[in-house]
Design a protein around this motif. Structure first.
Motif, PDB file in Angstrom:
ATOM      1  N   LEU A 163      -6.628 -36.754  11.448  1.00  0.00           N
ATOM      2  CA  LEU A 163      -7.168 -37.209  10.165  1.00  0.00           C
ATOM      3  C   LEU A 163      -6.161 -38.013   9.355  1.00  0.00           C
ATOM      4  N   ASP A 164      -4.880 -37.866   9.663  1.00  0.00           N
ATOM      5  CA  ASP A 164      -3.861 -38.611   8.925  1.00  0.00           C
ATOM      6  C   ASP A 164      -4.040 -40.121   9.058  1.00  0.00           C
ATOM      7  N   ALA A 165      -4.758 -40.551  10.084  1.00  0.00           N
ATOM      8  CA  ALA A 165      -5.048 -41.978  10.255  1.00  0.00           C
ATOM      9  C   ALA A 165      -5.924 -42.515   9.119  1.00  0.00           C
ATOM     10  N   TYR A 166      -6.529 -41.614   8.349  1.00  0.00           N
ATOM     11  CA  TYR A 166      -7.366 -42.026   7.221  1.00  0.00           C
ATOM     12  C   TYR A 166      -6.578 -42.068   5.916  1.00  0.00           C
ATOM     13  N   GLY A 167      -5.254 -42.047   6.031  1.00  0.00           N
ATOM     14  CA  GLY A 167      -4.389 -42.277   4.876  1.00  0.00           C
ATOM     15  C   GLY A 167      -4.276 -43.777   4.637  1.00  0.00           C
ATOM     16  N   ILE A 168      -3.702 -44.150   3.513  1.00  0.00           N
ATOM     17  CA  ILE A 168      -3.576 -45.565   3.144  1.00  0.00           C
ATOM     18  C   ILE A 168      -2.478 -46.216   3.982  1.00  0.00           C
ATOM     19  N   GLU A 169      -2.824 -47.251   4.714  1.00  0.00           N
ATOM     20  CA  GLU A 169      -1.832 -48.038   5.438  1.00  0.00           C
ATOM     21  C   GLU A 169      -1.321 -49.107   4.487  1.00  0.00           C
ATOM     22  N   ALA A 170      -0.090 -48.933   4.054  1.00  0.00           N
ATOM     23  CA  ALA A 170       0.481 -49.832   3.051  1.00  0.00           C
ATOM     24  C   ALA A 170       0.476 -51.274   3.531  1.00  0.00           C
ATOM     25  N   ARG A 171       0.016 -52.141   2.644  1.00  0.00           N
ATOM     26  CA  ARG A 171       0.031 -53.595   2.822  1.00  0.00           C
ATOM     27  C   ARG A 171      -0.784 -54.108   4.003  1.00  0.00           C
ATOM     28  N   LEU A 197      -6.505 -35.766   1.975  1.00  0.00           N
ATOM     29  CA  LEU A 197      -5.752 -35.418   3.177  1.00  0.00           C
ATOM     30  C   LEU A 197      -4.302 -35.142   2.806  1.00  0.00           C
ATOM     31  N   HIS A 198      -3.642 -34.297   3.586  1.00  0.00           N
ATOM     32  CA  HIS A 198      -2.257 -33.929   3.289  1.00  0.00           C
ATOM     33  C   HIS A 198      -1.422 -33.898   4.551  1.00  0.00           C
ATOM     34  N   ALA A 199      -0.123 -34.006   4.371  1.00  0.00           N
ATOM     35  CA  ALA A 199       0.820 -34.014   5.484  1.00  0.00           C
ATOM     36  C   ALA A 199       1.295 -32.598   5.767  1.00  0.00           C
ATOM     37  N   GLY A 200       0.370 -31.695   5.995  1.00  0.00           N
ATOM     38  CA  GLY A 200       0.706 -30.317   6.310  1.00  0.00           C
ATOM     39  C   GLY A 200       0.352 -29.356   5.189  1.00  0.00           C
ATOM     40  N   PHE A 201       0.425 -28.079   5.541  1.00  0.00           N
ATOM     41  CA  PHE A 201       0.025 -27.029   4.590  1.00  0.00           C
ATOM     42  C   PHE A 201       0.984 -26.901   3.412  1.00  0.00           C
ATOM     43  N   GLN A 202       2.256 -27.161   3.615  1.00  0.00           N
ATOM     44  CA  GLN A 202       3.209 -27.088   2.501  1.00  0.00           C
ATOM     45  C   GLN A 202       2.890 -28.161   1.463  1.00  0.00           C
ATOM     46  N   HIS A 203       2.584 -29.364   1.932  1.00  0.00           N
ATOM     47  CA  HIS A 203       2.199 -30.459   1.038  1.00  0.00           C
ATOM     48  C   HIS A 203       0.942 -30.075   0.256  1.00  0.00           C
ATOM     49  N   LEU A 204      -0.055 -29.552   0.951  1.00  0.00           N
ATOM     50  CA  LEU A 204      -1.305 -29.142   0.301  1.00  0.00           C
ATOM     51  C   LEU A 204      -1.067 -28.002  -0.683  1.00  0.00           C
TER      52      LEU A 204
END
Length: 187
Positions: free
Chosen positions: A22-30, A44-51
C-alpha cells in the motif's frame, strides 16, 4: 473519529501483511503520476510506530473539529489534505514517497487555533488556546528537522488549516441596506 482511526490501523495491518504494497499509494514527489496519491497518502503510514505517533492527535484534533459539524470537518480536512499533499509533492526531493496523517494533523491544529482568531467566539478562542497549549510544540515540525519526517507536508497542512479557518470563520462585512444610507446618529 474512532471508526476512522480503526480504519487507519486496519490499513496498516493490510499494508504489513502485503509487504508494504500500500505504500505505493503515497505521494511520489515531483512525479505527475504521484498527484492522485495526495488523497490516499494521509491514510497510509510507514509502520505501526509511525501510525501510533499520529493516532492520539488524529483522534483528539479531528474530534474537536467534528464537534462543529461534519461539513466544517470535511472542508477543513479537504483543505489540509490538498495543501499538505501539494507542498509535499512540490517541495520534497524527487524519488521520495511521502505518506502519513501528520500533514492533516497539522492542518487540524492550525485550523483550531486560527478559527478562534477569526470567529472571535469565546468557546472557539478557548479551544484554540487549549490546543495551542497542548499541541503547540508540534508547530516546530513545519521547519526542516529530522530526516525521514516531511516538514513539507507539515507546512502545507498548516497552511491549509489556516486557509480553511479563514474561509469558514472570517467575519464578513455587514451589507448596508438602503434604508440606513444617509441616516445620522442622534448621539
Amino acid at each position: 473519529m474512532a471508526t476512522l482511526l480503526a480504519g487507519l490501523w486496519l490499513l496498516e495491518v493490510v499494508d504489513t501483511l502485503s509487504g508494504g504494497a500500500l505504500d505505493a499509494y503515497g505521494i511520489e514527489a515531483r512525479e505527475l503520476d504521484g498527484l492522485p496519491e495526495i488523497v490516499t497518502a494521509p491514510f497510509l503510514h510507514a509502520g505501526f510506530q509511525h501510525l501510533a505517533s499520529n493516532s492520539v492527535p488524529f483522534g483528539v484534533l479531528g474530534f474537536l473539529i467534528l464537534l462543529s459539524g461534519v461539513a466544517r470537518w470535511l472542508l477543513s480536512s479537504l483543505a489540509s489534505i490538498v495543501s499538505s499533499g501539494l507542498f509535499a509533492w512540490a517541495l520534497t526531493p524527487a524519488d521520495t514517497i511521502v505518506l502519513g496523517a501528520s500533514g492533516l494533523i497539522f492542518g487540524w491544529l492550525t485550523y483550531l487555533i486560527a478559527r478562534g482568531v477569526w470567529s472571535r467566539r469565546p468557546a472557539q478562542v478557548l479551544v484554540g488556546l487549549a490546543v495551542l497549549l497542548v499541541y503547540g510544540g508540534l508547530i516546530w515540525g513545519v521547519l526542516p528537522g529530522a530526516a525521514g519526517i516531511s516538514w513539507q507536508a507539515h507546512l502545507g497542512g498548516a497552511v491549509g488549516g489556516v486557509l480553511a479557518a479563514w474561509l469558514l470563520h472570517r467575519r464578513r462585512p455587514v451589507p448596508v441596506t438602503g434604508s440606513r444610507v444617509g441616516q445620522t446618529s442622534s448621539w
